[in-house]
Design an enzyme around this catalytic site. Structure first.
Site, PDB file in Angstrom:
ATOM      1  N   GLN A  51       0.793  -1.222   0.000  1.00  0.00           N
ATOM      2  CA  GLN A  51       0.000   0.000   0.000  1.00  0.00           C
ATOM      3  C   GLN A  51       0.835   1.287   0.000  1.00  0.00           C
ATOM      4  OE1 GLN A  51      -2.758  -1.681   3.280  1.00  0.00           O
ATOM      5  NE2 GLN A  51      -4.126  -0.395   2.071  1.00  0.00           N
ATOM      6  N   ARG A 104       3.257   0.019  13.203  1.00  0.00           N
ATOM      7  CA  ARG A 104       2.951  -1.281  12.600  1.00  0.00           C
ATOM      8  C   ARG A 104       3.111  -1.178  11.087  1.00  0.00           C
ATOM      9  NH1 ARG A 104      -2.671  -3.996  11.116  1.00  0.00           N
ATOM     10  NH2 ARG A 104      -1.732  -5.868  10.261  1.00  0.00           N
ATOM     11  N   HIS A 159       0.923  -9.226   4.745  1.00  0.00           N
ATOM     12  CA  HIS A 159      -0.216  -8.333   4.521  1.00  0.00           C
ATOM     13  C   HIS A 159      -0.530  -8.371   3.019  1.00  0.00           C
ATOM     14  CE1 HIS A 159      -2.446  -4.733   6.440  1.00  0.00           C
ATOM     15  NE2 HIS A 159      -2.984  -4.902   5.255  1.00  0.00           N
ATOM     16  N   ASN A 179      -2.217 -10.800   8.411  1.00  0.00           N
ATOM     17  CA  ASN A 179      -3.225  -9.763   8.536  1.00  0.00           C
ATOM     18  C   ASN A 179      -4.519 -10.224   7.872  1.00  0.00           C
ATOM     19  OD1 ASN A 179      -4.091  -6.889   9.036  1.00  0.00           O
ATOM     20  ND2 ASN A 179      -4.442  -7.021   6.829  1.00  0.00           N
ATOM     21  N   GLU A 180      -5.585 -10.313   8.655  1.00  0.00           N
ATOM     22  CA  GLU A 180      -6.935 -10.556   8.137  1.00  0.00           C
ATOM     23  C   GLU A 180      -7.079 -11.768   7.215  1.00  0.00           C
ATOM     24  OE1 GLU A 180      -8.608  -6.951   6.544  1.00  0.00           O
ATOM     25  OE2 GLU A 180      -8.437  -5.892   8.443  1.00  0.00           O
ATOM     26  N   ASN A 225      -8.765  -6.156  13.993  1.00  0.00           N
ATOM     27  CA  ASN A 225      -9.008  -5.019  13.099  1.00  0.00           C
ATOM     28  C   ASN A 225     -10.511  -4.818  12.994  1.00  0.00           C
ATOM     29  OD1 ASN A 225      -6.284  -5.122  12.638  1.00  0.00           O
ATOM     30  ND2 ASN A 225      -6.425  -5.635  10.458  1.00  0.00           N
ATOM     31  N   TYR A 247     -13.736  -1.768  12.020  1.00  0.00           N
ATOM     32  CA  TYR A 247     -14.057  -0.451  11.474  1.00  0.00           C
ATOM     33  C   TYR A 247     -15.521  -0.044  11.656  1.00  0.00           C
ATOM     34  CZ  TYR A 247      -9.516  -0.510   9.092  1.00  0.00           C
ATOM     35  OH  TYR A 247      -8.178  -0.535   8.822  1.00  0.00           O
ATOM     36  N   GLU A 289      -5.966  -2.414  13.952  1.00  0.00           N
ATOM     37  CA  GLU A 289      -6.399  -1.431  12.941  1.00  0.00           C
ATOM     38  C   GLU A 289      -7.757  -0.884  13.333  1.00  0.00           C
ATOM     39  OE1 GLU A 289      -6.630  -2.559   8.775  1.00  0.00           O
ATOM     40  OE2 GLU A 289      -4.656  -3.503   8.913  1.00  0.00           O
ATOM     41  N   TRP A 296      -5.383   3.127  11.723  1.00  0.00           N
ATOM     42  CA  TRP A 296      -5.208   2.920  10.293  1.00  0.00           C
ATOM     43  C   TRP A 296      -5.656   4.183   9.580  1.00  0.00           C
ATOM     44  CZ3 TRP A 296      -2.673  -0.591   7.507  1.00  0.00           C
ATOM     45  CH2 TRP A 296      -2.765  -0.445   6.110  1.00  0.00           C
ATOM     46  N   GLU A 302      -5.534   1.857  -1.601  1.00  0.00           N
ATOM     47  CA  GLU A 302      -6.604   1.165  -0.881  1.00  0.00           C
ATOM     48  C   GLU A 302      -7.135  -0.018  -1.721  1.00  0.00           C
ATOM     49  OE1 GLU A 302      -7.501   0.921   2.109  1.00  0.00           O
ATOM     50  OE2 GLU A 302      -9.399  -0.101   1.833  1.00  0.00           O
ATOM     51  N   TRP A 303      -6.239  -0.946  -2.028  1.00  0.00           N
ATOM     52  CA  TRP A 303      -6.588  -2.209  -2.697  1.00  0.00           C
ATOM     53  C   TRP A 303      -7.453  -1.996  -3.941  1.00  0.00           C
ATOM     54  CZ3 TRP A 303      -2.867  -4.966  -1.003  1.00  0.00           C
ATOM     55  CH2 TRP A 303      -2.419  -4.817   0.303  1.00  0.00           C
TER      56      TRP A 303
HETATM   57  C1  PNW Z   1      -8.133  -3.653   6.011  1.00  0.00           C
HETATM   58  N1  PNW Z   1     -14.140  -4.710   3.790  1.00  0.00           N
HETATM   59  O1  PNW Z   1      -8.778  -4.148   4.902  1.00  0.00           O
HETATM   60  C2  PNW Z   1      -6.671  -3.855   5.680  1.00  0.00           C
HETATM   61  O2  PNW Z   1      -5.958  -4.549   6.659  1.00  0.00           O
HETATM   62  C3  PNW Z   1      -5.981  -2.614   5.242  1.00  0.00           C
HETATM   63  O3  PNW Z   1      -4.913  -2.960   4.415  1.00  0.00           O
HETATM   64  C4  PNW Z   1      -6.970  -1.681   4.573  1.00  0.00           C
HETATM   65  O4  PNW Z   1      -6.372  -0.588   3.955  1.00  0.00           O
HETATM   66  C5  PNW Z   1      -7.944  -1.240   5.640  1.00  0.00           C
HETATM   67  O5  PNW Z   1      -8.554  -2.364   6.260  1.00  0.00           O
HETATM   68  C6  PNW Z   1      -9.031  -0.298   5.138  1.00  0.00           C
HETATM   69  O6  PNW Z   1      -9.831  -0.937   4.214  1.00  0.00           O
HETATM   70  C7  PNW Z   1     -10.114  -4.237   4.689  1.00  0.00           C
HETATM   71  O7  PNW Z   1     -14.523  -4.579   2.608  1.00  0.00           O
HETATM   72  C8  PNW Z   1     -10.551  -4.177   3.371  1.00  0.00           C
HETATM   73  O8  PNW Z   1     -14.942  -4.985   4.719  1.00  0.00           O
HETATM   74  C9  PNW Z   1     -11.873  -4.339   3.076  1.00  0.00           C
HETATM   75  C10 PNW Z   1     -12.777  -4.537   4.097  1.00  0.00           C
HETATM   76  C11 PNW Z   1     -12.348  -4.576   5.427  1.00  0.00           C
HETATM   77  C12 PNW Z   1     -11.014  -4.424   5.716  1.00  0.00           C
END
Ligand code: PNW
Length: 537
Positions: free
Chosen positions: A56, A113, A158, A202-203, A345, A347, A415, A459, A466-467
């Site tokens: 990233q 991190r 990651h 990670n995840e 992690n 959100y 995160e 984070w 962002e992927w």
């Molecule tokens: C995490 N969703 O990813 C990752 O660990 C990070 O690399 C990323 O940048 C961050 O959260 C913010 O997105 C996610 O779609 C990506 O639910 C997608 C999801 C959740 C977490």
């Protein structure tokens, strides 16, 4: 005789003073019991941190002998990422790492991190290909951090798997655990004298479901009914192997911690009085978190509800055996107890609606689970469609993790953060509110609920790739100008908020004299004057 006006004013003052408690989002989250702001401090050794990941931020995707990762391949295909963005340059942290360290230091953090790029370190994925440049880069970053009194928290994986290993089956190969263990061993050997906090994966849920299930993340495979379960199986074994290696060979001399990071929304029943919703909520917790955590933290095996449901559905679908693989008794013993902490992690939250109808097909993780997640339309929005701020959710989730995996389990929020759209958001009020409110709920979990939470990672340090959303969403505490070849970083308002929280190690109550709003103070002055005038008469 006091004039009636005095009573009127006194009543008004009382009303204003009664506006304590304070609410961060008074228009949405204003339940006194649940949302009122809480003052207090975290323990003295609480670890404050911020995070990034290699693909990233680093760029330099083909520098020196670096190998390609599955994300290099995936992004270069041009169709999977918003606007055809790639991480070829990203934040150019490969060159600007010393600047990054200063940003971290300026916020008053003592932890950072970040993740290691496996193909930068081992271009073909195996130690026989070890890159001198990869080693040089991470040594330089780690030393720069330590010179600035910042402790590295290192994620081994990651999401940027060496493409060379993906070509041999990646996570689907039975050799995966060994590959991962060899890579981890190399990292412990090279960096473990200075790195005291390791995260294996990670995840895993994202790796399995988005990478090998829905195919929206690299390597972009579609195997939501079967591959996902084989990926998780090999991942858990790889994690356990790396943990055992650290434990038996490196822990005594290096004295660090090693664990795994899982991601989850806070799931809760849409209607707590409806049994289907209650059961559905518990089911998704087990299918998402329990899928990995049950074996590692409880008994070496998958949750019962997963084993039963995947087996039943598989049989109905004509499979000879369950799509969920089985661990041998020996493997179960090998896996159980292989994490020094629970990395979490999180959100957002999702309300869960359970459904009565069991669709027999298609064979899929979603059908195996069978719930409908729902996001309340009254919650604030963000730059990401999946992310709506719900501060009280993090407290609920922390409590669930603590109850499910034991109150002794050390939990690190590895995160937490929020996005805006791709706009210049230097004055990022929504992020400021997010951090205030979420960290306040973490404090409540620690102080009021006695959850064993040991650290918090914001984070992310700066806007980055962002992927599959590319650069169209910004999660950073610092703004990055991606149109400028120098990739300048500028602190957003939220860095000040975060710094203050770190400095106070929580939240100091407002000063008594300025505790009430300015209006209330003015009113107090007015009322005193009224009394004075009254007495004078
Ligand atoms: C995490 N969703 O990813 C990752 O660990 C990070 O690399 C990323 O940048 C961050 O959260 C913010 O997105 C996610 O779609 C990506 O639910 C997608 C999801 C959740 C977490």
């Amino acid at each position: 005789m006091k004039s009636p006006l005095v009573f009127v004013i006194a009543a008004m003052v009382t009303c204003i003073v009664a506006q304590d408690p304070y609410y961060v989002w008074p228009d949405v989250f204003n339940d006194e019991e649940r949302d009122a702001f809480y003052y207090g401090q975290f323990p003295d050794d609480f670890k404050w941190s911020t995070a990034t990941s290699s693909y990233q931020i680093e760029g330099a995707w083909d520098v020196e002998d670096k190998g390609e990762s599955v994300w290099d391949t995936f992004a270069h295909e041009g169709t999977h990422v918003a606007n055809g963005d790639t991480g070829d340059v990203a934040c150019d942290s490969y060159n600007l790492y010393a600047t990054d360290v200063q940003l971290i230091k300026n916020m008053g953090l003592s932890y950072y991190r970040f993740s290691l790029s496996w193909p930068r370190i081992l271009p073909n994925g195996r130690p026989d290909s070890a890159s001198a440049d990869g080693l040089r880069y991470y040594n330089a970053l780690i030393n720069e951090l330590l010179d600035n009194d910042i402790n590295p928290q290192v994620t081994l994986y990651h999401w940027d798997l060496p493409q060379a290993l993906e070509d041999e089956g990646g996570f689907l190969s039975d050799d995966f655990p060994q590959w991962f263990n060899d890579y981890a061993t190399y990292c412990f050997e090279q960096f473990g004298d200075r790195v005291k906090f390791w995260i294996t994966f990670n995840e895993p849920w994202i790796i399995a479901v988005l990478g090998y299930g829905d195919g929206v993340f690299a390597p972009g495979l579609n195997g939501i009914g079967d591959k996902v379960y084989n990926v998780s199986h090999n991942l858990i074994l790889g994690h356990a192997m790396a943990y055992r290696t650290y434990d038996s060979t490196y822990r005594a001399s290096q004295e660090g911690l090693i664990g795994i990071t899982l991601n989850s929304d806070n799931f809760y029943p849409f209607n707590p009085k409806v049994q289907l919703d209650v059961e559905g909520t518990e089911r998704i917790r087990q299918f998402q978190v329990g899928w990995f955590a049950h074996a590692i933290f409880k008994n070496g095996d998958y949750p019962e509800v997963m084993k039963t449901r995947v087996a039943e559905k598989s049989e109905q679908q004509g499979y000879f055996k369950s799509r969920l693989p089985e661990f041998t008794e020996e493997e179960k013993l090998f896996i159980v107890g292989t994490s020094d902490f629970f990395g979490l992690n999180t959100y957002t939250s999702s309300a869960i609606i359970g459904t009565r109808i069991e669709a027999p097909r298609p064979a899929s993780w979603e059908t195996d689970l069978n719930v409908i997640p729902y996001k309340d339309r009254t919650w604030p929005t963000s730059g990401s469609s999946w992310l709506r701020p719900v501060p009280w959710g993090i407290r609920n989730l922390l409590n669930w993790v603590s109850e499910e995996y034991g109150s002794d389990t050390a939990i690190y929020i590895t995160e937490n953060g929020v996005s805006t759209e791709d706009v210049n958001d230097l004055n990022d009020e929504s992020r400021t509110k997010y951090y205030m409110a979420y960290i306040n709920e973490v404090l409540k979990a620690y102080k009021i609920d006695a959850v064993n939470v040991k650290g918090y990672v914001a984070w992310t340090l700066m806007d980055n790739f962002e992927w599959s959303d590319g650069f169209s969403e910004r999660f950073g505490l610092h703004y990055v100008d991606f149109t400028d070849p120098d990739r300048p970083r500028t602190p957003k308002e939220s860095t000040k908020t975060y710094s203050t929280i770190i400095q106070e190690n929580g939240f100091f109550p407002p000063e008594p004299s300025s505790g009430n709003s300015g209006i209330a103070n003015t009113m107090l002055v007015v009322i005193s004057l009224m009394f004075a005038v009254n007495f004078a008469n």
